[in-house]
Design a protein around this motif. Structure first.
Motif, PDB file in Angstrom:
ATOM      1  N   PRO A  65      -6.196 -10.931   9.993  1.00  0.00           N
ATOM      2  CA  PRO A  65      -5.537 -11.747   8.907  1.00  0.00           C
ATOM      3  C   PRO A  65      -6.058 -11.000   7.431  1.00  0.00           C
ATOM      4  O   PRO A  65      -7.258 -10.484   7.305  1.00  0.00           O
ATOM      5  N   GLY A  66      -5.069 -11.300   6.194  1.00  0.00           N
ATOM      6  CA  GLY A  66      -5.653 -10.827   5.207  1.00  0.00           C
ATOM      7  C   GLY A  66      -4.312  -9.722   4.722  1.00  0.00           C
ATOM      8  O   GLY A  66      -3.337  -9.664   5.295  1.00  0.00           O
ATOM      9  N   ASP A  67      -4.608  -9.402   3.285  1.00  0.00           N
ATOM     10  CA  ASP A  67      -3.468  -8.548   2.736  1.00  0.00           C
ATOM     11  C   ASP A  67      -4.246  -7.326   1.922  1.00  0.00           C
ATOM     12  O   ASP A  67      -3.710  -6.905   1.061  1.00  0.00           O
ATOM     13  N   LYS A  68      -5.355  -7.071   2.673  1.00  0.00           N
ATOM     14  CA  LYS A  68      -6.110  -5.585   2.227  1.00  0.00           C
ATOM     15  C   LYS A  68      -6.042  -4.685   3.245  1.00  0.00           C
ATOM     16  O   LYS A  68      -5.860  -5.029   4.441  1.00  0.00           O
ATOM     17  N   VAL A  69      -6.360  -3.351   3.050  1.00  0.00           N
ATOM     18  CA  VAL A  69      -6.636  -2.312   4.343  1.00  0.00           C
ATOM     19  C   VAL A  69      -8.181  -2.132   3.785  1.00  0.00           C
ATOM     20  O   VAL A  69      -8.589  -1.533   2.859  1.00  0.00           O
ATOM     21  N   ASP A  70      -9.224  -2.400   4.781  1.00  0.00           N
ATOM     22  CA  ASP A  70     -10.590  -1.979   4.713  1.00  0.00           C
ATOM     23  C   ASP A  70     -10.610  -0.703   5.625  1.00  0.00           C
ATOM     24  O   ASP A  70     -10.100  -0.541   6.822  1.00  0.00           O
TER      25      ASP A  70
ATOM     26  N   ILE B  17       0.717  -1.189   0.046  1.00  0.00           N
ATOM     27  CA  ILE B  17       0.010  -0.094   0.041  1.00  0.00           C
ATOM     28  C   ILE B  17       0.895   1.243  -0.162  1.00  0.00           C
ATOM     29  O   ILE B  17       1.752   1.489   0.814  1.00  0.00           O
ATOM     30  N   LYS B  18       0.665   2.032  -1.057  1.00  0.00           N
ATOM     31  CA  LYS B  18       1.526   3.087  -1.336  1.00  0.00           C
ATOM     32  C   LYS B  18       1.113   4.402  -0.407  1.00  0.00           C
ATOM     33  O   LYS B  18      -0.233   4.439  -0.433  1.00  0.00           O
ATOM     34  N   GLN B  19       1.844   4.959   0.148  1.00  0.00           N
ATOM     35  CA  GLN B  19       1.269   6.325   1.016  1.00  0.00           C
ATOM     36  C   GLN B  19       0.543   7.138   0.397  1.00  0.00           C
ATOM     37  O   GLN B  19      -0.419   7.516   0.886  1.00  0.00           O
ATOM     38  N   ASP B  20       0.881   7.578  -0.935  1.00  0.00           N
ATOM     39  CA  ASP B  20      -0.140   8.677  -1.489  1.00  0.00           C
ATOM     40  C   ASP B  20      -1.439   7.991  -2.219  1.00  0.00           C
ATOM     41  O   ASP B  20      -2.481   8.652  -1.899  1.00  0.00           O
ATOM     42  N   ASP B  21      -1.302   6.592  -2.543  1.00  0.00           N
ATOM     43  CA  ASP B  21      -2.637   6.156  -2.813  1.00  0.00           C
ATOM     44  C   ASP B  21      -3.579   5.944  -1.385  1.00  0.00           C
ATOM     45  O   ASP B  21      -4.761   6.302  -1.523  1.00  0.00           O
ATOM     46  N   PHE B  22      -3.091   5.755  -0.246  1.00  0.00           N
ATOM     47  CA  PHE B  22      -3.881   5.705   1.133  1.00  0.00           C
ATOM     48  C   PHE B  22      -4.394   7.255   1.285  1.00  0.00           C
ATOM     49  O   PHE B  22      -5.531   7.301   1.583  1.00  0.00           O
ATOM     50  N   ILE B  23      -3.540   8.229   1.250  1.00  0.00           N
ATOM     51  CA  ILE B  23      -3.898   9.518   1.625  1.00  0.00           C
ATOM     52  C   ILE B  23      -4.847   9.866   0.601  1.00  0.00           C
ATOM     53  O   ILE B  23      -6.073  10.716   0.949  1.00  0.00           O
TER      54      ILE B  23
ATOM     55  N   THR C 147     -13.865  10.658  11.713  1.00  0.00           N
ATOM     56  CA  THR C 147     -13.462   9.293  12.321  1.00  0.00           C
ATOM     57  C   THR C 147     -13.139   8.317  11.318  1.00  0.00           C
ATOM     58  O   THR C 147     -13.949   8.106  10.432  1.00  0.00           O
ATOM     59  N   VAL C 148     -12.275   7.386  11.637  1.00  0.00           N
ATOM     60  CA  VAL C 148     -11.671   6.478  10.670  1.00  0.00           C
ATOM     61  C   VAL C 148     -11.546   5.209  11.349  1.00  0.00           C
ATOM     62  O   VAL C 148     -10.711   4.981  12.311  1.00  0.00           O
ATOM     63  N   PHE C 149     -12.168   4.111  10.741  1.00  0.00           N
ATOM     64  CA  PHE C 149     -11.896   2.698  11.174  1.00  0.00           C
ATOM     65  C   PHE C 149     -11.148   2.238  10.382  1.00  0.00           C
ATOM     66  O   PHE C 149     -11.404   1.924   8.917  1.00  0.00           O
ATOM     67  N   LEU C 150     -10.105   1.601  10.692  1.00  0.00           N
ATOM     68  CA  LEU C 150      -9.221   0.963   9.673  1.00  0.00           C
ATOM     69  C   LEU C 150      -8.832  -0.760  10.313  1.00  0.00           C
ATOM     70  O   LEU C 150      -8.627  -1.165  11.378  1.00  0.00           O
ATOM     71  N   GLU C 151      -9.085  -1.558   9.251  1.00  0.00           N
ATOM     72  CA  GLU C 151      -8.835  -2.973   9.467  1.00  0.00           C
ATOM     73  C   GLU C 151      -7.400  -3.329   8.506  1.00  0.00           C
ATOM     74  O   GLU C 151      -7.800  -3.432   7.302  1.00  0.00           O
ATOM     75  N   ILE C 152      -6.368  -3.450   9.156  1.00  0.00           N
ATOM     76  CA  ILE C 152      -5.142  -3.579   8.190  1.00  0.00           C
ATOM     77  C   ILE C 152      -4.744  -5.011   8.421  1.00  0.00           C
ATOM     78  O   ILE C 152      -4.536  -5.921   9.405  1.00  0.00           O
ATOM     79  N   GLY C 153      -4.722  -5.764   7.148  1.00  0.00           N
ATOM     80  CA  GLY C 153      -4.205  -6.938   7.055  1.00  0.00           C
ATOM     81  C   GLY C 153      -2.895  -7.259   7.542  1.00  0.00           C
ATOM     82  O   GLY C 153      -1.917  -6.413   7.145  1.00  0.00           O
TER      83      GLY C 153
ATOM     84  N   THR D  88     -11.797  -0.356   0.178  1.00  0.00           N
ATOM     85  CA  THR D  88     -10.842  -1.509   0.412  1.00  0.00           C
ATOM     86  C   THR D  88      -9.705  -0.880  -0.597  1.00  0.00           C
ATOM     87  O   THR D  88      -9.821  -1.034  -1.683  1.00  0.00           O
ATOM     88  N   LEU D  89      -8.470  -0.956   0.139  1.00  0.00           N
ATOM     89  CA  LEU D  89      -7.140  -0.819  -0.527  1.00  0.00           C
ATOM     90  C   LEU D  89      -6.665  -2.199  -0.870  1.00  0.00           C
ATOM     91  O   LEU D  89      -6.313  -2.796   0.053  1.00  0.00           O
ATOM     92  N   ASP D  90      -6.315  -2.477  -2.178  1.00  0.00           N
ATOM     93  CA  ASP D  90      -5.809  -3.685  -2.354  1.00  0.00           C
ATOM     94  C   ASP D  90      -4.375  -3.589  -3.059  1.00  0.00           C
ATOM     95  O   ASP D  90      -3.758  -4.553  -3.454  1.00  0.00           O
TER      96      ASP D  90
END
Length: 507
Positions: free
Chosen positions: A138-143, A4-10, A73-79, A285-287
């Motif tokens: 668990p996983g390889d994505k960021v919800d 996950i690239k910084q600017d993609d997330f931002i 407010t941000v909720f993150l589930e980080i794989g 979802t960021l993949d």
């Protein structure tokens, strides 16, 4: 391994916050439209119409649904298998996304976050920092779930540590009427049950991120105790008759969402957090494939409504008299024209301090009306951005002194007034007028000019002078002290109970 690239997330955070500032979730629009179509209270129906019209205007014009564009407010589930290509921490990346979103030149959002909350309360100017909640899963994505929560509805959050034998339903039904209308119903109630004190509050906030599905649940029937509780509370809260904007009506909540968690044998923590008419949240979802752009909803999801300004009594604020104010009836729709001052918490506190010191105010309030609002900054050819009302009860403690010492004639705000303010209004033969919370962009179209006339250092809390044309308001407290926020809900609660055959309890 997903990178996950910084600017993609931002950029995904920033784009999502822009998106939710002007697009209601479609489930909310459909639920509110259904409630509008069955509503029998004229005042509540008019308020719902304004919210729906405002929502479509915002979707078309890409401007904020409400002037209070919220605390993020941000909720993150980080794989666990995600790798970050970043130099900033996750929270720093979220805050950079907030900064980009709220300073977007084509749709600037109001900065409402104050640092040093128990001291100087200084605006951070970019709405940072956000409140970030993270889980590693668990996983390889960021919800990602992003939400922007207005201060008026957040202020009505409630928590109780009940005894294990206490009734949750009884506590909710006792508590909701104490919340008043400052949370801008109809909206949703998020309820958290169990865990510890802080866990119950988090569960309630998380519950508000779920889609509205109460009608589907009622149709299929509950399959567990939580679903039974949702239906019971949905039906019984609506029987309270509070209605849209607290004016009395059939629909107070569009859904009740509940999340629970195991708790200590000695405890029963319960939290309520309401979501207002400006329901703002989105999930993506960021993949690792790049930034996420959310798909705009179809305008076909909005009902085709227009606001009829001809049905109100036109009022010239530049020639208003006490005799005219005395002729206004509770619940009557007025259309304001002329010069209208603004001022909210910080401005009122400063004015009262100046009055106490015998200093002249920066603007003469004699014979004027003041609007409790903190507008969004204008963009392009706007004279002012979305400018809906803020909760009036926060100004109650200032009302008697301001009316007595300045000659102010009346006030415009959101929701009910408390006993002290109503007594002051009655004593000074003033009036309190209510604008619809959740219709900020619609209201702004009635503002033809705006200039700062006092306390420019306060930013959005400065005193403005607006030039308004046919700004719709409702007489909420008349010069005799009658409040529609008392009479309306009482009338509709009695009507609903009579229709359901519930015996009248004489107290």
């Amino acid at each position: 391994m997903t990178v996950i690239k910084q600017d993609d997330f931002i950029q995904s955070i920033a784009d999502a916050l822009q998106y939710i500032s002007y697009y209601h979730p479609v489930d909310y629009i459909k639920a509110l439209t259904a409630a509008y179509e069955k509503e029998e209270s004229p005042a509540a129906r008019d308020a719902m119409a304004q919210i729906l019209i405002n929502s479509r205007m915002c979707a078309e014009g890409h401007r904020p649904i409400c002037q209070d564009t919220g605390i993020v407010t941000v909720f993150l589930e980080i794989g666990m298998d995600v790798r970050w290509e970043a130099t900033l921490s996750v929270e720093e990346m979220v805050n950079e996304g907030v900064r980009r979103a709220y300073n977007h030149p084509d749709n600037r959002l109001r900065a409402s976050v104050l640092a040093d909350p128990a001291g100087r309360r200084q605006n951070t100017r970019d709405n940072t920092p956000a409140v970030v909640n993270m889980k590693v899963v668990p996983g390889d994505k960021v919800d990602v779930t992003v939400a922007a929560k207005g201060g008026g509805s957040e202020a009505k959050s409630k928590f109780a540590m009940l005894n294990p034998s206490d009734s949750i339903v009884d506590w909710v039904l006792k508590t909701v009427p104490t919340m008043g209308a400052g949370w801008c119903p109809p909206g949703m109630l998020g309820i958290g049950i169990g865990g510890t004190a802080e866990k119950a509050m988090l569960l309630a906030k998380e519950a508000l991120m779920e889609p509205i599905d109460i009608q589907e649940l009622i149709a299929r029937g509950p399959s567990n105790r939580v679903e039974e509780l949702r239906i019971e509370l949905y039906e019984k809260v609506n029987r309270l008759g509070i209605g849209a904007q607290g004016l009395g009506g059939l629909t107070t909540v569009l859904d009740v969402k509940i999340r629970d968690y195991p708790t200590h044998a000695a405890n029963l923590p319960v939290a309520i957090i309401p979501n207002c008419a400006a329901t703002r949240h989105a999930h993506f979802t960021l993949d690792g494939s790049g930034p996420v752009m959310l798909e705009p909803p179809s305008l076909e999801n909005w009902p085709a409504l227009t606001y009829d300004a001809s049905k109100g009594r036109r009022v010239n604020l530049d020639a208003i008299t006490k005799e005219e104010i005395a002729s206004w009836k509770p619940g009557e729709v007025l259309l304001l024209n002329g010069r209208l001052l603004t001022g909210r918490d910080a401005a009122h506190k400063r004015m009262v301090d100046m009055l106490d010191r015998g200093e002249p105010l920066p603007v003469d309030l004699r014979g004027r009306f003041i609007y409790y609002v903190g507008p969004v900054d204008p963009v392009r050819d706007e004279v002012v951005g979305p400018a809906g009302p803020t909760t009036a009860t926060r100004m109650d403690k200032f009302t008697e002194q301001v009316l007595a010492q300045t000659g102010l004639y009346g006030m415009v705000g959101k929701a009910e007034r408390g006993p002290a303010a109503i007594e002051a209004i009655k004593k000074h033969q003033s009036a309190y007028l209510m604008a619809v919370g959740g219709a900020a962009y619609l209201v702004s179209k009635a503002i033809r000019a705006a200039k700062v006339v006092g306390f420019p250092d306060l930013g959005m809390e400065a005193i403005y002078e607006f030039e308004v044309k046919d700004m719709p308001v409702t007489v909420a407290v008349d010069s005799r002290g009658e409040s529609v926020h008392s009479t309306g809900p009482a009338e509709w609660k009695a009507r609903i109970e009579k229709r359901l055959g519930i015996p009248v309890v004489v107290e």
